[in-house]
Structures are given as structure tokens and as C-alpha cells.
Design an enzyme around this catalytic site. Structure first.
Site, PDB file in Angstrom:
ATOM      1  N   ASP A 256       4.624   0.559  11.999  1.00 17.08           N
ATOM      2  CA  ASP A 256       3.456  -0.173  11.497  1.00 17.08           C
ATOM      3  C   ASP A 256       3.415  -1.633  11.974  1.00 17.08           C
ATOM      4  O   ASP A 256       2.366  -2.262  11.966  1.00 17.08           O
ATOM      5  CB  ASP A 256       3.418  -0.134   9.955  1.00 17.08           C
ATOM      6  CG  ASP A 256       3.081   1.251   9.441  1.00 17.08           C
ATOM      7  OD1 ASP A 256       2.740   2.126  10.249  1.00 17.08           O
ATOM      8  OD2 ASP A 256       3.159   1.469   8.212  1.00 17.08           O
TER       9      ASP A 256
ATOM     10  N   ASP B  39      -4.578   8.043   9.477  1.00 15.37           N
ATOM     11  CA  ASP B  39      -4.987   7.147  10.553  1.00 15.37           C
ATOM     12  C   ASP B  39      -5.260   7.906  11.846  1.00 15.37           C
ATOM     13  O   ASP B  39      -4.800   9.023  12.046  1.00 15.37           O
ATOM     14  CB  ASP B  39      -3.896   6.109  10.790  1.00 15.37           C
ATOM     15  CG  ASP B  39      -3.848   5.132   9.648  1.00 15.37           C
ATOM     16  OD1 ASP B  39      -4.918   4.740   9.174  1.00 15.37           O
ATOM     17  OD2 ASP B  39      -2.745   4.785   9.230  1.00 15.37           O
TER      18      ASP B  39
ATOM     19  N   ARG C 240      -3.895   9.590   4.076  1.00 12.33           N
ATOM     20  CA  ARG C 240      -2.671  10.342   4.328  1.00 12.33           C
ATOM     21  C   ARG C 240      -1.837  10.482   3.051  1.00 12.33           C
ATOM     22  O   ARG C 240      -1.227  11.519   2.808  1.00 12.33           O
ATOM     23  CB  ARG C 240      -1.874   9.585   5.393  1.00 12.33           C
ATOM     24  CG  ARG C 240      -0.476  10.077   5.649  1.00 12.33           C
ATOM     25  CD  ARG C 240      -0.487  11.369   6.406  1.00 12.33           C
ATOM     26  NE  ARG C 240       0.878  11.833   6.689  1.00 12.33           N
ATOM     27  CZ  ARG C 240       1.149  13.002   7.213  1.00 12.33           C
ATOM     28  NH1 ARG C 240       0.177  13.846   7.513  1.00 12.33           N
ATOM     29  NH2 ARG C 240       2.392  13.362   7.447  1.00 12.33           N
TER      30      ARG C 240
ATOM     31  N   LYS D 125       0.841  -1.206   0.000  1.00 12.82           N
ATOM     32  CA  LYS D 125       0.000   0.000   0.000  1.00 12.82           C
ATOM     33  C   LYS D 125       0.880   1.261   0.000  1.00 12.82           C
ATOM     34  O   LYS D 125       0.654   2.173  -0.790  1.00 12.82           O
ATOM     35  CB  LYS D 125      -0.884   0.004   1.246  1.00 12.82           C
ATOM     36  CG  LYS D 125      -1.585   1.325   1.492  1.00 12.82           C
ATOM     37  CD  LYS D 125      -2.418   1.310   2.756  1.00 12.82           C
ATOM     38  CE  LYS D 125      -1.678   1.771   3.994  1.00 12.82           C
ATOM     39  NZ  LYS D 125      -1.389   3.202   4.082  1.00 12.82           N
ATOM     40  N   ASN D 126       1.868   1.269   0.897  1.00 18.59           N
ATOM     41  CA  ASN D 126       2.650   2.492   1.067  1.00 18.59           C
ATOM     42  C   ASN D 126       3.595   2.760  -0.093  1.00 18.59           C
ATOM     43  O   ASN D 126       4.276   3.785  -0.112  1.00 18.59           O
ATOM     44  CB  ASN D 126       3.425   2.458   2.387  1.00 18.59           C
ATOM     45  CG  ASN D 126       2.485   2.681   3.570  1.00 18.59           C
ATOM     46  OD1 ASN D 126       1.308   2.973   3.382  1.00 18.59           O
ATOM     47  ND2 ASN D 126       3.012   2.528   4.776  1.00 18.59           N
TER      48      ASN D 126
END
Ligand code: UD1
Length: 408
Positions: A295, A101, A77, A6-7
Site C-alpha cells: 500500500d 481495488d 474488499r 481503514k484496514n
């Protein structure tokens, strides 16, 4: 098979703002944040299609509206990642201040200071951040802290700046490296990829070309499956898990008694995970890469909740990131938090109860905790998990977990 990160993918998508034409990104996870980022980029003027599962074709027609509206920006974000590309490409941008988040303030002062050093001017009006720079120029940008997002924004902005930009104390996460590789494939001139000093020589606006790129695998999803095996026992083979992206995490997991064995088949890396004993407590602290990622922390605290012994976990990135601890305590965990620290006294077993997912990683930790708990655990707020996990329920069920998704 570990899905794409995802990041990384969200930043690769934003980087498509830099080059006219059609780029193709593969190993794209099926997660809600990709859909939200797609909507945001479509509002700006890109066209996105998915010709097959896991592939995104992103077309930049060249005619962009450099405005990122509140309704979309407040939802993720990573929307802040359109700032650098739009500013350098269009000379101006209006961006609603970002969301993300639910674990404390997430300022963007380093993004702004870096871009100001490159000649950008900022003002805030009606909830929007407005940035302007007819042409950015190279600069020496030294970060107090290796921020992932700020590194990515300065990097993408520097691609078309006049002259050379040097970023010192740059973030080195595998996802930052992935973005650098995509930019280089597009024709950007970047040196020092993977190190704390990135040097970008600006190229002419319009000189980047679209590229094809495979998203780096998601180390946090991989860590989630490691945590699941660690608390539930058994063994698992993960294809496309890159052990060298998780060195410190793997070291701590081995200290706890998890067996981890990297392998390579047909040129693809993987990791064998097994655990046949109760975990041992070990102290952990989060740090920027290559340290233990923040994370991973909800997963680690969940593992420690059922380990033998007492451990101290120290959070060095987001002081407020302990909200899920209250949920773990509902499941019988013995955890005390004080500022940046959590003291976890391992219990032989947790006991199932209704709990809530407060953010993506905390939600995944609740799932892992449910595997470590006697009886049934019901998790609400699973939309948070959907933001970052590609079929967590299906993947765990496929390897023997007793887990089902139910509608509210
Ligand atoms: C990214 C990840 C997130 C991960 C985090 C740290 C995405 C979409 N999110 O977030 O999952 O937890 O990296 O690995 O990729 N900071 C400032 N000022 C700034 C920027 C950051 O003070 O201008 C602080 C933050 O408040 C935080 C720390 O720096 O305490 C780390 O932030 P950063 O590395 O920027 O994280 P993100 O890019 O937001």
C-alpha cells in the site's frame, strides 16, 4: 493527528457480529468504506450509530441474517471479513463474491481452504459463495503466504470452534494485531498475538461480550504525509503516528534523505518529519509485514520520480499494481515497468497535468505527485481517495499545501 486505520476499523466492525450487545469503537476515520461496511452490517442485522465524531456504537441484537448482498459486497474488499464471524456464529452464510481495488485478481482460496480444514463446506451458486458448518472444529491451518484477510477470517471463525486452531505463517500486520486485541477484550482466547503463529482456543457460542476499543492509527495515511513532506520539503509533526509500525518504511525514507524523529507527548506517540534536500534514489521491494507494505508503493514510486538517481522497485504481492505509473508518466516521470519491477529514473521536477485516481493508494500518490509538480495538477476519480482518506485535502491545506477540492 493521524486518523484510525481503514484496514483495521472495517474488521473491528465485522467482528461485532460475534457478540450480542453494544460495542464501541473509537478513532474511527471519516471515510466512505466505513459507511459501506455500516450498510452491509445493517443489512445483516446490526445497528450502527455515531454518538460523536470518530465513535461508532455497534449493536448486535443477536438475530442476524447471514447474507451479504452483491450491491454492497462488490464495493469493498473487506466485506469478505463477515465470512468467518457469520459462519461460526450462525452455522451458514451466503456471501456474494467480493470486489475491491482495481489492481488485479484478489482470490480467496486461502480463506476457503482454512475454513474447510475447520469443517466448513462451500459451494458457489448464482454468484454467491455459500458456506455451511453446524459447528466448526479446531484445525492446523498453514498458509503458503501470510494473507491478511485469510488470517482474519480463520481467526474470527476459530473463536467459537470446538477445540484449538493453530494458524501458521499468519499475517502480523498492526491491523491484525488490533483485531486480536479487540477479540481478546470480547473474551476470545488467542495466544501469539503479533507473531506468525496464532493459537485460538474456541469458547462457547454466545460467551463473547461486547467491548470498547480504540482503532490503531493508520500507517498508510501517516506514510502519505511523510511522502508529501519528502517531495514538497518543509516539516511536519504527526501526532499518533506509530514509528514502530513503519520501521522498514522509515529506514528507506531515511536512506532517501528524509529526517524522521519519533517522539512521545503525554503518552501519545508521534513522528517529526522534515526534508530540506532533494531525495536520493534507493531500491525498494514490497513484502508482507514487517516488510514494506504494498500500500505504500505508489507513494514510494512518486517520491522516487523526483529523486536523484535510478531505483528499482519490486512488487511481491500484487503483480498488476502499477496502473498509476501511466498517470505519473503523464506528469513527466520516467518509469519503466516489467512484470513485478519498475525502474524509476528520478527527474528534478514533475509538471502538472490532468490525471486519474485508479484506486485509494494510487489516488493519494497522485495528490503527492501534484505537490511535486510545477503548475496545476487536476485529479479525477477522487471518490477512490474518499474510500480510505479522512479529509486528505483539508489536512494538507492546513499545513500549507495549495490544494482545493472542486466539483466535477
Ligand atoms: C489487505 C489490505 C490491502 C493490502 C493487503 C496486503 C484490507 C481491506 N486490505 O488486503 O490494503 O494491500 O492486505 O497487505 O485490509 N491471496 C491469495 N489467496 C487468498 C488470499 C490472498 O492468493 O485466499 C494473495 C493475494 O492475491 C495477494 C496476497 O495474497 O497477492 C496478499 O493478499 P492479502 O494479504 O490477503 O490481502 P487482503 O487481505 O486482500
Amino acid at each position: 493527528m493521524v486518523p484510525g486505520a481503514k484496514n483495521s476499523v472495517l474488521k473491528l466492525m465485522a467482528a461485532c457480529l460475534l457478540a450480542d450487545g453494544t460495542s464501541e469503537i473509537s478513532n474511527v476515520p471519516r471515510i466512505a468504506d466505513v459507511s459501506i461496511m455500516s450498510e452491509l452490517l445493517e443489512a445483516i442485522g446490526l445497528r450502527l450509530e455515531s454518538p460523536e465524531t470518530g465513535v461508532l456504537r455497534v449493536t448486535n441484537p443477536g438475530d442476524l441474517t447471514p447474507v451479504a448482498p452483491y450491491e454492497l459486497v462488490e464495493r469493498i474488499r473487506a466485506s469478505i471479513n463477515v465470512l468467518g464471524p457469520l459462519l461460526t456464529r450462525c452455522g451458514h452464510v451466503r456471501l456474494s463474491l467480493p470486489g475491491g481495488d482495481d489492481f488485479g485478481a484478489r482470490p480467496i482460496d486461502m480463506h476457503i481452504a482454512g475454513l474447510e480444514a475447520m469443517g466448513a463446506e462451500f459451494k458457489v451458486s448464482h454468484g454467491y459463495l455459500e458456506a455451511r458448518a453446524d459447528r466448526l472444529h479446531g484445525a492446523e491451518v498453514v498458509f503458503d503466504f501470510p494473507s491478511v484477510g485469510a488470517t482474519e477470517n480463520i481467526l474470527t471463525a476459530a473463536v467459537f470452534a470446538d477445540g484449538v486452531t493453530r494458524i501458521d505463517n499468519a499475517a502480523r500486520e498492526p491491523e491484525v494485531v488490533d483485531l486480536c486485541r479487540f477479540l481478546v477484550a470480547m473474551g476470545a482466547d488467542i495466544e501469539g498475538v503479533g507473531t506468525a503463529t496464532l493459537t485460538v482456543r474456541g469458547v462457547e457460542r454466545g460467551s463473547l461480550r461486547p467491548a470498547t476499543h480504540r482503532t490503531v492509527p493508520d500507517r498508510v495515511q501517516a506514510a502519505t504525509y511523510i511522502a508529501a513532506v519528502a517531495v514538497a520539503g518543509g516539516e511536519l509533526e504527526m501526532v499518533d503516528a506509530h514509528a514502530n509500525h513503519m520501521d522498514m518504511l522509515l529506514a528507506r525514507c531515511r536512506d532517501m534523505g528524509v529526517d524522521l524523529e519519533p517522539f512521545t507527548t503525554d503518552g501519545v506517540e508521534g513522528l517529526r518529519v522534515s526534508c530540506s534536500q532533494r531525495l536520493r534514489a534507493t531500491d525498494v521491494q514490497t513484502l508482507p509485514y514487517p516488510g514494506i507494505a504494498t500500500d505504500y508503493k505508489p507513494l514510494i514510486i512518486t517520491m522516487l520520480s523526483v529523486a536523484d538517481g535510478v531505483a528499482i522497485v519490486t512488487e511481491n504481492l500484487y503483480p498488476g499494481r502499477f496502473r498509476y505509473v501511466e498517470e505519473l508518466i503523464r506528469l513527466g516521470a520516467d518509469i519503466r515497468t516489467d512484470g513485478h519491477h519498475a525502474v524509476v529514473r528520478g527527474q528534478p521536477r514533475l509538471s502538472g497535468a490532468p490525471v486519474r485516481a485508479h484506486d485509494i493508494r494510487a489516488g493519494a500518490a497522485m495528490v503527492v505527485a501534484g505537490l511535486a509538480a510545477e503548475g496545476t495538477t487536476t485529479i479525477s476519480g477522487v471518490r477512490h481517495i474518499d474510500r480510505g482518506y479522512d479529509d486528505l485535502v483539508g489536512r494538507l491545506a492546513a499545513v500549507g499545501a495549495d490544494i482545493t477540492r472542486v466539483e466535477d
